[in-house]
Design an enzyme around this catalytic site. Structure first.
Site, PDB file in Angstrom:
ATOM      1  N   ARG A   9     -19.473  17.563 -19.753  1.00  0.00           N
ATOM      2  CA  ARG A   9     -20.435  16.582 -19.234  1.00  0.00           C
ATOM      3  C   ARG A   9     -21.399  17.348 -18.344  1.00  0.00           C
ATOM      4  NH1 ARG A   9     -17.507  11.639 -16.722  1.00  0.00           N
ATOM      5  NH2 ARG A   9     -17.417  13.067 -14.962  1.00  0.00           N
ATOM      6  N   ARG A  55     -20.612  20.639  -6.718  1.00  0.00           N
ATOM      7  CA  ARG A  55     -19.244  21.138  -6.560  1.00  0.00           C
ATOM      8  C   ARG A  55     -18.435  21.018  -7.856  1.00  0.00           C
ATOM      9  NH1 ARG A  55     -15.714  17.225  -3.351  1.00  0.00           N
ATOM     10  NH2 ARG A  55     -16.039  16.225  -5.347  1.00  0.00           N
ATOM     11  N   PHE A 110     -18.014   5.114   9.189  1.00  0.00           N
ATOM     12  CA  PHE A 110     -18.014   4.869   7.748  1.00  0.00           C
ATOM     13  C   PHE A 110     -19.113   5.672   7.033  1.00  0.00           C
ATOM     14  CE2 PHE A 110     -19.614   2.166   4.221  1.00  0.00           C
ATOM     15  CZ  PHE A 110     -18.477   2.120   3.437  1.00  0.00           C
ATOM     16  N   TYR A 164     -30.401   9.392 -12.029  1.00  0.00           N
ATOM     17  CA  TYR A 164     -28.976   9.191 -12.299  1.00  0.00           C
ATOM     18  C   TYR A 164     -28.224   8.995 -10.978  1.00  0.00           C
ATOM     19  CZ  TYR A 164     -24.149  10.011 -13.504  1.00  0.00           C
ATOM     20  OH  TYR A 164     -22.794   9.871 -13.617  1.00  0.00           O
TER      21      TYR A 164
END
Lengths: 487, 367
Positions: free
Chosen positions: A238, A228, A298, A181
Site C-alpha cells: 500500500r 513511519r 487530549f 487523503y
C-alpha cells in the site's frame, strides 16, 4: 514480563525508566469516569473503546464529563468506518454503499453488521454496533449533528478512494492528493473534535474560523504515521508516499528499499519529513486556543508523540528496514510534559526541532529548507514565549542606554554600590563557612589518626616519578624527528 | 496622481552598486515613463547607462561635489542607497580614523544628499538604512525585533553611522519642512551579483575554517534575497508617491526566514561541493579567549587576525526581525524564498569565480 532486551535497555537509560515510573505513579487524571453512574450499555461502549484503541482509550476516558460520551461515540463511529474500509474481504460492490450510508445507521438502534472478514480484529464492534447507536441517541442534539456530518464526509471520502483504481494500484500521485487523503482520514477528525470542543465551551470558538490550523493538527499526525509506516505499508503493498515526491529519487517506490538506493531513500525521507514539519507551528498555534486541561491533554499528547516520532524517523535508515517507534520511556516522558501547559509542550517542540536540526546533513538537498522549518518552529514559540536572558533587552524596550537625568543616575550608582557590598559580604560568609567545615573535617580525621605526613610524601614521590618519566620520554621522540628531517 | 506636466524625476544614489542597480532596473521596467538618474562615485555598467536619463559622478562625502550635482537639477524623489560597508576586519574596527571615514560617507554623505535635495525643492526621500542600526550592538540578542526598539545602542562603525543618518532623515524638524522620508532596514542582502558576502563565506573553505562552530550552533540569523529587497524599495517609493503612509517611518525588511546561522553557511559551502567531514563546537568562552590571544599576537606582528572577539560574538548571537509593519504599511511580501535565493547567489558566484579564473589564465598566457 519485560524481555531481557528491555531490561538491558532501561538499565542504560535510567532517565527513561524514571519517566515510566513518574507517569504511572504521579499522573492524576483531570477527570475520571464515574462507573457507578454508567449504564450497562455505556460500559459496553467503553469496553469497545479499550478494545479498539491503543493510544486514545486513556486520554478519552480522562476527558471532561461534557465530552466523555460524545468523544467515545465519535471514536467508535470512526473506528467502525475504518474497519469496513480496511476489510479486503468485502467487495467494492457492497462496500461502497456501506461507507456512503454509514452515517444513516447511527440513529438506528437495530443496525449491526456481521459481514466483516474473520480476521478483522475489530469485527466485534460492528457485530454489536447497536450499543453505539443507543448512546448516540441519548447525547445532545448538537453533538449528534457534528458526528453524523463527519461520518458522512469521511464515508464518502473513503468510498471514493476505494473506487479509485489508480489509487489502489499505484498509490497516491501528487502532494495535493496526499494531503487530500490525510484530510479524509485525519483532517476531518480534527474538524469534528474542534467543533465538539467549541460546542462544549472547552476551546476558543475562534479556532473554527481558522480551518487551516485544524487541518494542520490532523495532517501533522497522519503524515508522521505515513512516514513511519513506510516499511509496513510496503510489505502490504500500500503506497501513501506521493509519487510526486518519490519519483524524484527512484523509478518505483519499492526501489527505495534497495540497498544501493540508501542515500536516495534518505533524501526522499527528508523531503517527506519536511512537508510534515512545516505544519508544526500551526499545531502549536491551535493548542494555544484550547481552554480546558483535559482537552489540552487530549490534543497535546498525540502532537508531542508525532514530533518525537518525526525526529526518530528523520535521517534514520532503520525506518526502511523495520518498523520503528519511540520507546515507552520516551512516550511516558512526553505524556508527563504534555499534560501540564502550553509552555512545556512548546519546550518539547523546541527540543525536537533542535534535534532534527542537529541531525540535518548539508549534502541533503532539503538541508536548508529543513533548517528553516525547524527555525520557524522556534520562531513561533518565541512569539508566544519571548526569550529573556542577560543578552536580551529588558521587555519595556524603552530603557535608554544613557541615563535620563542626573538624579536617577545618582540613585542607580548608589544601588549598584550597595549590591556590590552585599556581594562581598555573601562571598565572605561562603568562604568562612567552607573554611570552618573543611577545617573541622580535617581536624576530626587527624584526631582519629589520619597520617597526613604519609600522604604528602607519597604525593611528592608521585610528582617526581611523573617528571622523571617525561624526561625519559623526551629523548625517545628524537629518532622519529630525525626521520622527518630525512624525509 | 503624479505630476502630469513632465515625467517623474527619480535620483538614485549608489545606483551603480549591487542594490542600487537592482532597484534602477526594476524601476525602468515597471515605470518606463519615469526619468531615472544615477549619482555615484563609479559609473554604472554600459548596458544600464544607456537606459537611464543621466549619470552624475559625485562623491557624497563632499558637500561641494553633491551640491554641484543639484545645480539645475531637481528630482521629485531621491532614493539614497549609497554608502560604505566596512567588511572583514574593518567591521569590528575601533580605529578613530576608520570611524571618521565611515561616518563621513554614511552619515555625512546622507546629510549632504538630503540637504542638497531639499534645497533643490525635493521633498520625497527614501533612505536605505540597515538592520545593523539595531543589531550592531554585539552585546545583545534580538529575537523577533521590531521598530519599537530605539536606535542608539549600535557600537560598530557601520550600524552606528547608519543609525545616525537614519535619525537625521526621519527627524521631525525636516518633516516639518514638508519632507516625506522613509527608511528601510534590510537584513544581510545576497544575490547573484554580490561578491562581498559570498566571498567572505566562500573564502572559509580555502582557509580550512569550515570545521568549527562557535557556540552551540543554535543561534539565528536573518537574510534577504536581492529581489525581495528591490521589491520592498519599489513599494516604499510607490507609497511615498501615493498614500504616504510610510512617511516618517522606518521598516525592518528581510526574507522572514530566519535560520540557524551556521546552517546557512553549510548550505552555501555545499553548493560549492564542500561538506565538512566533521564539525567541532568551540565553547564560547574558549573562542573568545583564543580570539583575544590572536588579537594580541597580531597587534605585535601587524597582521589581520582571522578571528577576533567581534567575529566570535557575531557568530554566536541571535538576531532576526519581524516585518509585520512593512507587510501592513507597504504590502511587502518576500517573493523569492531563501533557499532559492541562496542557490541563485551561489550560481552567480560560481560564474564570477570562473570568469576570474579565465582572466587569470589569460594574464598568465600574456606573460
Amino acid at each position: 514480563m519485560p524481555s531481557l532486551n528491555t531490561i538491558a535497555y532501561y538499565l542504560f537509560h535510567v532517565g527513561e525508566l524514571r519517566s515510566i515510573v513518574q507517569w504511572s505513579v504521579w499522573h492524576n487524571p483531570v477527570h475520571e469516569r464515574d462507573e457507578s453512574k454508567e449504564s450497562e450499555n455505556l460500559k459496553r461502549c467503553f469496553h469497545f473503546l479499550k478494545l479498539t484503541s491503543r493510544s486514545f482509550a486513556s486520554v478519552i476516558q480522562e476527558l471532561h464529563p461534557e465530552l466523555l460520551v460524545p468523544m467515545t461515540v465519535f471514536y467508535l463511529v470512526l473506528r467502525g468506518l475504518d474497519t469496513i474500509e480496511d476489510d479486503m474481504t468485502i467487495d467494492i460492490g457492497p462496500k461502497e454503499p456501506l461507507l456512503r450510508d454509514f452515517h444513516k445507521h447511527l440513529e438506528d438502534e437495530e443496525w449491526t453488521f456481521d459481514g466483516s472478514g474473520p480476521n478483522e480484529k475489530d469485527r466485534s464492534l460492528l457485530v454489536e454496533f447497536n450499543c453505539v447507536a443507543k448512546e448516540f441517541n441519548k447525547m445532545k442534539k448538537e453533538y449528534q449533528v457534528i458526528i453524523k456530518d463527519i461520518a458522512k464526509k469521511m464515508g464518502n471520502g473513503m468510498a471514493d478512494y476505494c473506487k479509485d483504481a489508480a489509487f489502489n494500484k499505484e498509490g497516491v500521485q501528487t502532494v495535493q492528493d496526499y494531503e487530500q487523503y490525510c484530510h479524509y482520514v485525519a483532517g476531518l477528525v480534527g474538524e469534528g473534535c474542534t467543533r465538539m470542543f467549541v460546542e462544549g465551551k472547552l476551546a476558543n470558538p475562534v479556532l473554527l474560523q481558522r480551518p487551516e490550523l485544524i487541518e494542520s493538527m490532523g495532517q501533522f499526525l497522519q503524515q508522521t504515521n505515513i512516514i513511519r509506516d513506510i516499511h509496513e505499508d510496503n510489505v502490504d503493498k500500500r503506497y501513501f508516499w506521493p509519487k510526486e515526491v518519490w519519483s524524484k529519487y527512484v523509478k518505483s517506490l519499492p526501489d527505495l528499499f534497495l540497498p544501493e538506493n540508501r542515500e536516495l531513500a534518505l533524501q526522499c525521507q527528508s523531503e517527506m519529513v519536511l512537508i510534515a514539519l512545516r505544519r508544526a507551528d500551526e499545531c502549536l498555534f491551535y493548542m494555544a486556543g484550547v481552554r480546558e486541561q483535559s482537552v489540552f491533554n487530549f490534543v497535546a499528547i498525540p502532537q508531542s508523540m508525532a514530533i518525537a516520532t518525526l525526529e526518530l524517523c528523520f535521517n534514520n535508515y532503520t525506518m526502511f528496514e523495520r518498523n520503528i517507534k519511540i520507546t515507552k520511556g520516551q512516550a511516558c516522558h512526553l505524556m508527563t510534559q504534555s499534560t501540564q501547559n502550553l509552555q512545556l509542550v512548546c519546550d518539547i517542540f523546541r527540543e525536537y526541532a533542535r534535534k532534527i536540526h542537529r541531525k540535518n546533513r548539508p549534502q541533503d538537498p532539503h538541508f536548508l529548507d529543513i533548517s528553516i522549518a525547524c527555525a520557524n518552529i522556534e520562531k513561533f514559540i518565541e512569539s508566544i514565549f519571548p526569550t529573556q536572558t542577560a543578552r536580551t533587552l529588558p521587555k519595556s524596550g524603552e530603557q535608554r542606554p544613557t541615563a535620563v537625568d542626573p538624579e536617577t543616575e545618582e540613585r542607580r550608582k548608589r544601588e549598584e554600590a550597595e549590591s556590590r557590598q552585599d556581594m562581598i559580604y555573601i562571598m565572605l560568609a561562603v568562604v568562612t563557612t567552607l573554611v570552618i567545615i573543611s577545617g573541622s573535617m580535617i581536624g576530626v580525621a587527624w584526631f582519629f589518626g589520619a597520617r597526613f605526613d604519609l600522604a604528602f610524601s607519597a604525593m611528592k614521590d608521585g610528582v617526581k616519578e611523573i617528571s622523571g618519566k617525561m624526561g625519559a620520554a623526551a629523548p625517545a621522540a628524537s629518532p622519529s624527528e630525525a626521520v622527518h628531517v630525512e624525509l | 496622481m503624479r505630476g502630469p506636466k513632465r515625467s517623474l524625476e527619480v535620483l538614485m544614489t549608489g545606483g551603480s552598486g549591487f542594490l542600487g542597480r537592482g532597484i534602477v532596473e526594476r524601476l525602468l521596467t515597471q515605470h518606463p515613463e519615469w526619468r531615472i538618474s544615477i549619482l555615484d562615485l563609479h559609473p554604472p555598467p554600459d548596458n544600464l547607462r544607456k537606459r537611464i536619463a543621466q549619470f552624475i559622478p559625485a562623491d557624497i562625502s563632499s558637500a561641494q561635489s553633491v551640491n554641484n550635482a543639484f545645480v539645475e537639477y531637481s528630482p521629485d524623489l531621491v532614493v539614497h542607497t549609497a554608502g560604505i560597508v566596512p567588511a572583514r576586519k574593518d567591521r569590528y574596527s575601533t580605529d578613530p580614523k576608520q570611524w571618521e571615514k565611515v561616518k563621513a560617507i554614511n552619515y555625512g554623505g546622507t546629510r549632504n544628499v538630503l540637504d542638497a535635495a531639499m534645497s533643490s525643492g525635493c521633498r520625497k526621500f527614501l533612505y536605505t538604512s540597515s538592520c545593523t542600526v539595531i543589531i550592531d550592538d554585539l552585546d545583545h540578542d534580538y529575537y523577533n525585533m521590531d521598530e519599537s526598539i530605539p536606535v542608539g545602542r549600535a557600537t560598530l562603525h557601520y550600524g552606528k553611522s547608519k543609525g545616525m543618518a537614519e535619525s537625521y532623515v526621519l527627524a521631525p524638524e525636516l518633516a516639518s519642512l514638508g519632507l516625506q522620508a522613509c527608511a528601510l532596514r534590510p537584513a544581510t542582502i545576497i544575490g547573484p551579483e554580490d561578491t562581498a558576502v559570498m566571498s567572505l563565506i566562500h573564502d572559509l573553505i580555502r582557509k580550512g575554517e569550515t570545521y568549527f562552530i562557535v557556540g552551540d550552533g543554535e543561534n539565528f540569523y536573518d537574510w534577504m534575497y536581492i529581489d525581495n529587497a528591490v521589491q520592498a524599495h519599489i513599494l516604499a517609493i510607490e507609497n511615498l508617491l501615493t498614500t504616504q503612509t510610510a512617511a516618517g517611518q522606518a521598516f525592518f525588511i528581510s526574507n522572514q526566514e530566519p535560520v540557524y546561522f551556521w546552517d546557512a553557511f553549510a548550505f552555501i559551502w555545499a553548493q560549492f561541493g564542500h561538506v565538512p567531514k566533521y564539525r567541532i563546537h568551540i565553547p564560547t568562552a574558549i573562542a573568545w579567549f583564543v580570539a583575544l590571544i590572536l588579537e594580541i599576537m597580531t597587534w605585535f606582528t601587524g597582521n589581520a587576525p582571522t578571528i577576533d572577539r567581534g567575529s566570535v560574538k557575531d557568530g554566536m548571537r541571535t538576531h532576526y526581525s519581524n516585518n509585520a509593519k512593512a507587510m501592513k504599511v507597504l504590502g511587502y511580501m518576500p517573493e523569492v524564498p531563501l533557499t532559492e535565493g541562496i542557490r541563485r547567489a551561489c550560481d552567480g558566484y560560481k560564474k564570477h569565480l570562473a570568469a576570474q579564473a579565465a582572466q587569470n589564465g589569460e594574464t598568465k598566457k600574456e606573460r
